[in-house]
Design a protein around this motif. Structure first.
Motif, mmCIF file in Angstrom:
data_model
loop_
_atom_site.group_PDB
_atom_site.id
_atom_site.type_symbol
_atom_site.label_atom_id
_atom_site.label_comp_id
_atom_site.label_asym_id
_atom_site.label_seq_id
_atom_site.Cartn_x
_atom_site.Cartn_y
_atom_site.Cartn_z
ATOM 1 N N PHE A 1 -13.417 25.029 49.293
ATOM 2 C CA PHE A 1 -12.564 24.855 48.108
ATOM 3 C C PHE A 1 -13.078 23.727 47.220
ATOM 4 C CE2 PHE A 1 -9.817 27.703 50.306
ATOM 5 C CZ PHE A 1 -8.999 28.265 49.333
ATOM 6 N N LEU A 2 -13.617 22.666 47.811
ATOM 7 C CA LEU A 2 -14.169 21.577 47.008
ATOM 8 C C LEU A 2 -15.401 22.034 46.228
ATOM 9 C CD1 LEU A 2 -13.801 18.586 49.481
ATOM 10 C CD2 LEU A 2 -12.684 18.802 47.254
ATOM 11 N N LEU A 3 -16.260 22.812 46.855
ATOM 12 C CA LEU A 3 -17.443 23.336 46.158
ATOM 13 C C LEU A 3 -17.033 24.215 44.979
ATOM 14 C CD1 LEU A 3 -19.848 24.207 49.111
ATOM 15 C CD2 LEU A 3 -20.366 22.676 47.194
ATOM 16 N N SER A 4 -16.028 25.049 45.186
ATOM 17 C CA SER A 4 -15.543 25.898 44.099
ATOM 18 C C SER A 4 -14.971 25.051 42.967
ATOM 19 C CB SER A 4 -14.474 26.864 44.609
ATOM 20 O OG SER A 4 -15.050 27.893 45.377
ATOM 21 N N ALA A 5 -14.231 24.007 43.319
ATOM 22 C CA ALA A 5 -13.658 23.130 42.295
ATOM 23 C C ALA A 5 -14.757 22.497 41.455
ATOM 24 C CB ALA A 5 -12.799 22.054 42.950
ATOM 25 N N LYS A 6 -15.827 22.049 42.095
ATOM 26 C CA LYS A 6 -16.949 21.446 41.362
ATOM 27 C C LYS A 6 -17.544 22.435 40.358
ATOM 28 C CE LYS A 6 -21.632 19.641 42.062
ATOM 29 N NZ LYS A 6 -21.531 18.526 41.113
ATOM 30 N N HIS A 7 -17.702 23.685 40.772
ATOM 31 C CA HIS A 7 -18.316 24.686 39.896
ATOM 32 C C HIS A 7 -17.370 25.156 38.795
ATOM 33 C CE1 HIS A 7 -21.935 24.800 42.208
ATOM 34 N NE2 HIS A 7 -21.332 25.201 43.301
ATOM 35 N N LEU A 8 -16.081 25.063 39.027
ATOM 36 C CA LEU A 8 -15.105 25.572 38.064
ATOM 37 C C LEU A 8 -14.712 24.548 37.005
ATOM 38 C CD1 LEU A 8 -12.794 27.537 40.527
ATOM 39 C CD2 LEU A 8 -14.086 28.531 38.630
ATOM 40 N N LEU A 9 -14.825 23.262 37.321
ATOM 41 C CA LEU A 9 -14.376 22.236 36.380
ATOM 42 C C LEU A 9 -15.348 22.079 35.208
ATOM 43 C CD1 LEU A 9 -12.968 19.156 38.332
ATOM 44 C CD2 LEU A 9 -11.714 20.785 36.915
ATOM 45 N N ALA A 10 -14.771 21.950 33.997
ATOM 46 C CA ALA A 10 -15.547 21.566 32.827
ATOM 47 C C ALA A 10 -15.954 20.089 32.971
ATOM 48 C CB ALA A 10 -14.715 21.772 31.570
#
Length: 355
Positions: free
Chosen positions: A304-313
């Protein structure tokens, strides 16, 4: 994690030797993740799962696959020769699928069911054996109970096991002041999760940022509580598009209904921890699961942290709420430049992350 009941199910599947006219159903959830065999009886077997990641893995291995909330309504009565089922975590789901097995099996067809002792498997077997008119045929192998049960009775909708009206969404948390629909089959389906409520309380206290937020992802959205509750807060009033994503078919169904129920502009996307989403968003909200199957799995937090990194502007902010013992700050350190514990109440902690 080696799942012994699932091993029994796959052994039974492998041992099948039937004519091409036979039809089989395998009902499976997260227990089969990363342990699916390659396609067995490809022309005859349907894999039915409520998990997006399992469905994608099953397709990749050559199985005919259906992804939904264990909806068996399109399977005709008395049409299946065998059904395979490793019991699920939640009783309403188990009772729902056992009821459907009774309806869908041909006279003389078999239900092959397995699970651990501490999951109530023996009781489930005894209940469905009675409905099917079958001998219990319970086998015990260490902590695993299993049975092959034949159908000898006609399906009777008046005698079904209590599945808590599994298929029917209903209003919940009426005292929360927001409109929410939920249903059995989701973790904590009939209440507002305490961690999610804590996250919303912290967001209430924040002022809108200098650059207004316009997009948000609710990562692992469940039935959509974080989105629905956050939409009216000052920090979120400028958001004009919400994206809700989850791995669970029931969650996706309810999140979509809750968006419509609350007249919010958004979309609901089936994804494994948001992997397939390509958008960059200003705000990310997440109450990640920390159980994979039946055990605590720290890798889920990393995912979930990896996804958050890729999704955040670039100037985006993420808010996570996790159980107090999850070392989210340490796991986030290699990925995020800004890490702030907003609150730690001894049970849950809310953590703000920025790139």
């Amino acid at each position: 994690m080696n799942d012994l009941p699932l091993n029994w199910i796959t052994q039974e599947l492998t041992a099948l030797n039937a004519d091409m006219n036979a039809r089989f159903l395998w009902c499976t959830d997260e227990n089969a993740l990363n342990t699916l065999p390659t396609a067995l009886h490809q022309e005859q077997l349907l894999v039915l799962t409520n998990r997006w990641d399992v469905a994608e893995q099953a397709k990749a291995r050559g199985f005919t696959t259906a992804f939904n909330d264990f909806d068996c309504s399109e399977i005709p009565d008395n049409s299946l020769d065998k059904i395979f089922y490793r019991v699920s975590k939640e009783k309403p789901v188990v009772h729902h699928l056992l009821n459907q097995a009774w309806r869908c099996l041909k006279p003389g067809g078999q239900l092959l069911v397995a699970g651990y002792k501490n999951e109530g498997t023996k009781t489930y077997i005894e209940k469905i054996a009675k409905l099917l008119g079958s001998g219990k045929n319970i086998e015990k192998n260490g902590p695993v109970y299993s049975a092959a049960l034949s159908k000898y009775t006609e399906y009777d909708a008046e005698q079904l096991l209590d599945d808590s009206d599994y298929r029917q969404p209903r209003p919940i948390a009426l005292d929360s002041g927001i409109k929410l629909l939920s249903k059995p089959g989701l973790f904590g389906w009939n209440k507002v999760d305490a961690g999610s409520a804590l996250l919303i309380e912290q967001l209430k206290q924040l002022s809108p940022p200098p650059n207004p937020l316009s997009t948000c992802v609710d990562l692992g959205c469940g039935y959509g509580y974080l989105t629905i509750a956050a939409a009216s807060l000052d920090i979120c009033k400028s958001i004009n598009h919400w994206t809700l994503t989850d791995n669970n078919a029931a969650a996706l169904q309810l999140a979509q209904q809750n968006l419509q129920h609350n007249q919010l502009n958004g979309e609901v996307i089936a994804a494994d921890a948001g992997k397939s989403i390509r958008a960059k968003v200003d705000l990310l909200l997440c109450n990640p699961p920390f159980h994979q199957g039946f055990g605590i799995d720290g890798d889920l937090t990393d995912k979930f942290l990896l996804s958050a990194k890729h999704l955040l502007a670039p100037q985006g902010i993420a808010f996570f709420v996790v159980n107090q013992f999850i070392p989210l700050e340490r796991k986030a350190a290699p990925l995020f430049n800004q890490i702030r514990v907003v609150i730690d109440n001894g049970s849950f902690k809310v953590i703000q992350l920025g790139l």
